[in-house]
Design an enzyme around this catalytic site. Structure first.
Site, PDB file in Angstrom:
ATOM      1  N   ARG A  81     -16.544  -0.604 -29.561  1.00  0.00           N
ATOM      2  CA  ARG A  81     -17.605  -1.292 -29.492  1.00  0.00           C
ATOM      3  C   ARG A  81     -18.761  -0.869 -30.374  1.00  0.00           C
ATOM      4  NH1 ARG A  81     -22.110  -0.245 -24.998  1.00  0.00           N
ATOM      5  NH2 ARG A  81     -23.145  -2.148 -24.893  1.00  0.00           N
ATOM      6  N   HIS A 125     -28.140  -5.463 -28.352  1.00  0.00           N
ATOM      7  CA  HIS A 125     -28.462  -4.139 -27.966  1.00  0.00           C
ATOM      8  C   HIS A 125     -29.967  -3.785 -27.975  1.00  0.00           C
ATOM      9  CE1 HIS A 125     -26.136  -0.059 -26.751  1.00  0.00           C
ATOM     10  NE2 HIS A 125     -27.575   0.192 -26.955  1.00  0.00           N
ATOM     11  N   GLU A 170     -27.160  -3.203 -21.181  1.00  0.00           N
ATOM     12  CA  GLU A 170     -28.032  -2.645 -20.226  1.00  0.00           C
ATOM     13  C   GLU A 170     -29.388  -3.307 -20.078  1.00  0.00           C
ATOM     14  OE1 GLU A 170     -28.608   1.681 -21.283  1.00  0.00           O
ATOM     15  OE2 GLU A 170     -26.520   2.000 -20.921  1.00  0.00           O
ATOM     16  N   ASN A 296     -21.768   0.939 -17.998  1.00  0.00           N
ATOM     17  CA  ASN A 296     -22.328   2.267 -18.882  1.00  0.00           C
ATOM     18  C   ASN A 296     -22.564   3.130 -17.613  1.00  0.00           C
ATOM     19  OD1 ASN A 296     -22.161   0.665 -20.994  1.00  0.00           O
ATOM     20  ND2 ASN A 296     -24.232   0.495 -21.595  1.00  0.00           N
ATOM     21  N   TYR A 298     -23.942   7.260 -16.879  1.00  0.00           N
ATOM     22  CA  TYR A 298     -24.478   8.301 -17.331  1.00  0.00           C
ATOM     23  C   TYR A 298     -24.329   9.414 -16.153  1.00  0.00           C
ATOM     24  CZ  TYR A 298     -24.604   6.727 -21.971  1.00  0.00           C
ATOM     25  OH  TYR A 298     -24.243   6.123 -23.080  1.00  0.00           O
ATOM     26  N   GLU A 358     -19.902   2.558 -21.872  1.00  0.00           N
ATOM     27  CA  GLU A 358     -20.463   3.838 -22.541  1.00  0.00           C
ATOM     28  C   GLU A 358     -20.416   4.871 -21.290  1.00  0.00           C
ATOM     29  OE1 GLU A 358     -24.647   3.631 -23.365  1.00  0.00           O
ATOM     30  OE2 GLU A 358     -24.307   1.684 -24.497  1.00  0.00           O
TER      31      GLU A 358
HETATM   32  C1  GBH Z   1     -27.638   3.966 -23.164  1.00  0.00           C
HETATM   33  O1  GBH Z   1     -28.620   4.002 -22.101  1.00  0.00           O
HETATM   34  C2  GBH Z   1     -27.857   3.513 -24.225  1.00  0.00           C
HETATM   35  O2  GBH Z   1     -27.272   2.093 -24.148  1.00  0.00           O
HETATM   36  C3  GBH Z   1     -27.611   3.675 -25.618  1.00  0.00           C
HETATM   37  O3  GBH Z   1     -28.096   3.042 -26.674  1.00  0.00           O
HETATM   38  C4  GBH Z   1     -28.224   5.199 -25.757  1.00  0.00           C
HETATM   39  O4  GBH Z   1     -28.121   5.835 -26.954  1.00  0.00           O
HETATM   40  C5  GBH Z   1     -27.606   6.160 -24.549  1.00  0.00           C
HETATM   41  O5  GBH Z   1     -27.419   5.321 -23.386  1.00  0.00           O
HETATM   42  C6  GBH Z   1     -27.736   7.514 -24.580  1.00  0.00           C
HETATM   43  O6  GBH Z   1     -29.238   7.684 -24.037  1.00  0.00           O
HETATM   44  O7  GBH Z   1     -33.472  10.610 -15.636  1.00  0.00           O
HETATM   45  O8  GBH Z   1     -31.800  12.603 -15.501  1.00  0.00           O
HETATM   46  O9  GBH Z   1     -31.626  10.455 -14.180  1.00  0.00           O
HETATM   47  C7  GBH Z   1     -28.442   4.790 -21.283  1.00  0.00           C
HETATM   48  C8  GBH Z   1     -29.736   4.955 -20.302  1.00  0.00           C
HETATM   49  C9  GBH Z   1     -31.327   6.022 -19.092  1.00  0.00           C
HETATM   50  C10 GBH Z   1     -29.080   6.575 -18.561  1.00  0.00           C
HETATM   51  C11 GBH Z   1     -31.843   7.134 -18.509  1.00  0.00           C
HETATM   52  C12 GBH Z   1     -29.594   7.688 -18.055  1.00  0.00           C
HETATM   53  C13 GBH Z   1     -31.436   8.691 -16.786  1.00  0.00           C
HETATM   54  C14 GBH Z   1     -31.224  10.196 -16.609  1.00  0.00           C
HETATM   55  N1  GBH Z   1     -30.067   6.153 -19.369  1.00  0.00           N
HETATM   56  N2  GBH Z   1     -30.803   7.767 -17.433  1.00  0.00           N
HETATM   57  S1  GBH Z   1     -32.018  11.088 -15.503  1.00  0.00           S
END
Ligand code: GBH
Length: 451
Positions: A81, A125, A170, A296, A298, A358
């Site tokens: 991707r 993006h 996103e 995505n 995290y 992601e």
């Molecule tokens: C993605 O966004 C993006 O699509 C990408 O471009 C980027 O490089 C990648 O992630 C890594 O950052 O405050 O501890 O709860 C991710 C969006 C926003 C996900 C902040 C995690 C909170 C962490 N992120 N979020 S926390």
């Protein structure tokens, strides 16, 4: 310690690979007729990017894409991707296509296909043409129509070889970080007045779905950032706050697309027309059937009722007792299972096949004598892939796992200080060094192929 336990089985046609984005890796910021994007502009504001870094050169992927595709092939990936920079195709966000810009993605796609790697291009993006931002960016309805035109130009060129298309990356993060809090481009601080940005991105998505299909795109997806929302306690006010956060982060983007209606946003002072921007017929456009939902993931988010000084109906509070990434994000592999099972429960038969577009972690890893030890990333991948297998065993239809990311790259406001890659990049020399996690994933994918 590296975990060498084999992974549970996955379907033979499962998509495995990595995910990247144009501004974060390409560089060549002013080459071959590329126009200026909001990120080209934003990084020049004093103080907004760690160490004053920019993506002008980034990983120089624009010139080194063949080497980077070799890295994907060496990993045993069968999918990739990436995103297309709108300003390479339309330098000012409208009008005819710039031939040299299209030619770059044409070469990239052919080079991927030659190695048996399925391309998953994302059309947006976060790098909006500055010319459109000058006409109010995603606050303007017109930007949605410009996006659909751009999508058609790209698909007219590539859809004979590209089957899977992703419209937006996103839209929640772009709205929140770019327009509400101002920590990303375009750096606006509108707080809840930014909510129309959600509608115009969603309208752009819906208009693009139909433009892409007319241009021969076989499968269309969107990549939404989704988070399980955990109330900080069972107190009713914490539950109410968590529900308000879930409405904003998750349902504002999934409900209109999958159910054809907006969630209740009255906690943010927004009525059903989201500040007067929703017109008759828009939700029909936005809810055009999709072939996949890109997710995505995290980490989960823990939410409490706001203190009296808060301007928002929630506050986020730390998740305790779990490992944290170099970025200080909590590491909760089971959150991926919880998220996917939750999506299947909420949307039922309205949920299309899911693709993890992601998932990854930042580690403060260093190249020492040609080796990069990143045991935290190995543990992260192992845990999340197992959680994914559990969600699939529970009946969720998942078709791919694209980890963030291939190479250490320009991590937005953090510059090059947060490393998410399977491959280490020395940003002074552009030397790429596969990390232990790259070798670990390569070995696991080889085992999965042997069955
Ligand atoms: C993605 O966004 C993006 O699509 C990408 O471009 C980027 O490089 C990648 O992630 C890594 O950052 O405050 O501890 O709860 C991710 C969006 C926003 C996900 C902040 C995690 C909170 C962490 N992120 N979020 S926390």
């Amino acid at each position: 310690m590296t975990d060498h336990t084999p992974l549970p089985p996955f379907p033979a046609d499962f998509h495995w690979g990595t995910s990247t984005s144009a501004y974060q890796i390409e560089g060549a910021a002013a080459e071959d007729g590329k126009g200026v994007s909001i990120w080209d502009t934003f990084v020049r504001r004093p103080g907004v990017i760690r160490e004053g870094q920019t993506g002008d050169v980034a990983c120089d992927h624009y010139h080194r894409y063949a080497e980077d595709i070799d890295l994907m092939a060496g990993l045993g990936a069968n999918a990739y991707r990436f995103s297309i920079a709108w300003t390479r195709i339309q330098p000012d966000g409208s009008g005819p296509a710039n031939a040299a810009g299209l030619a770059f993605y044409d070469r990239l796609v052919d080079a991927l296909l030659e190695k048996g790697i399925t391309p998953f291009p994302t059309l947006f993006h976060w790098d909006l043409p500055q010319a459109l931002e000058d006409r109010d960016g995603w606050l303007a309805r017109d930007t949605a129509y410009r996006f659909a035109e751009y999508a058609a130009l790209v698909a007219d060129r590539l859809a004979d070889r590209v089957e899977h298309w992703i419209t937006l990356n996103e839209p929640f993060i772009h709205l929140a970080y770019g327009y509400a809090f101002g920590v990303h481009a375009p750096g606006r601080t509108l707080m809840t007045d930014a909510i129309p940005v959600a509608h115009h991105q969603l309208l752009a998505h819906g208009l693009a779905v139909s433009a892409l299909r007319s241009s021969g795109a076989a499968r269309v997806l969107i990549a939404n950032n989704c988070t399980p929302v955990w109330p900080a306690s069972s107190a009713p006010e914490d539950r109410v706050a968590a529900d308000a956060y879930d409405a904003l982060h998750n349902r504002l983007f999934n409900d209109p697309i999958l159910l054809g209606r907006y969630p209740d946003l009255s906690a943010y002072g927004a009525g059903p027309d989201l500040g007067g921007v929703v017109r008759d017929g828009d939700l029909k456009v936005i809810s055009a059937p999709l072939d996949g939902l890109g997710v995505n993931y995290y980490n989960p988010t823990r939410i409490a009722a706001p203190g009296p000084e808060h301007g928002l109906p929630f506050q986020d509070v730390p998740i305790e007792g779990v490992p944290r990434s170099a970025f200080d994000w909590p590491v909760v592999p089971d959150g991926l299972r919880e998220l996917l099972v939750g999506l299947a429960g909420r949307y039922g038969s309205a949920l299309p096949p899911v693709y993890i577009t992601e998932n990854g972690t930042s580690v403060d890893d260093k190249a020492v004598d040609g080796r990069v030890a990143d045991p935290e990333r190995v543990a992260f991948l192992d845990g999340h892939i197992r959680a994914l297998a559990q969600a699939m065993a529970a009946g969720v239809d998942v078709r791919g796992y694209l980890t963030w990311t291939l190479i250490d790259n320009f991590e937005w406001a953090e510059g090059f200080t947060q490393r998410f890659g399977l491959v280490h990049v020395d940003h002074r020399t552009q030397v790429r060094t596969p990390k232990d996690s790259y070798h670990w994933l390569r070995d696991r994918l080889a085992e999965l192929r042997r069955g």
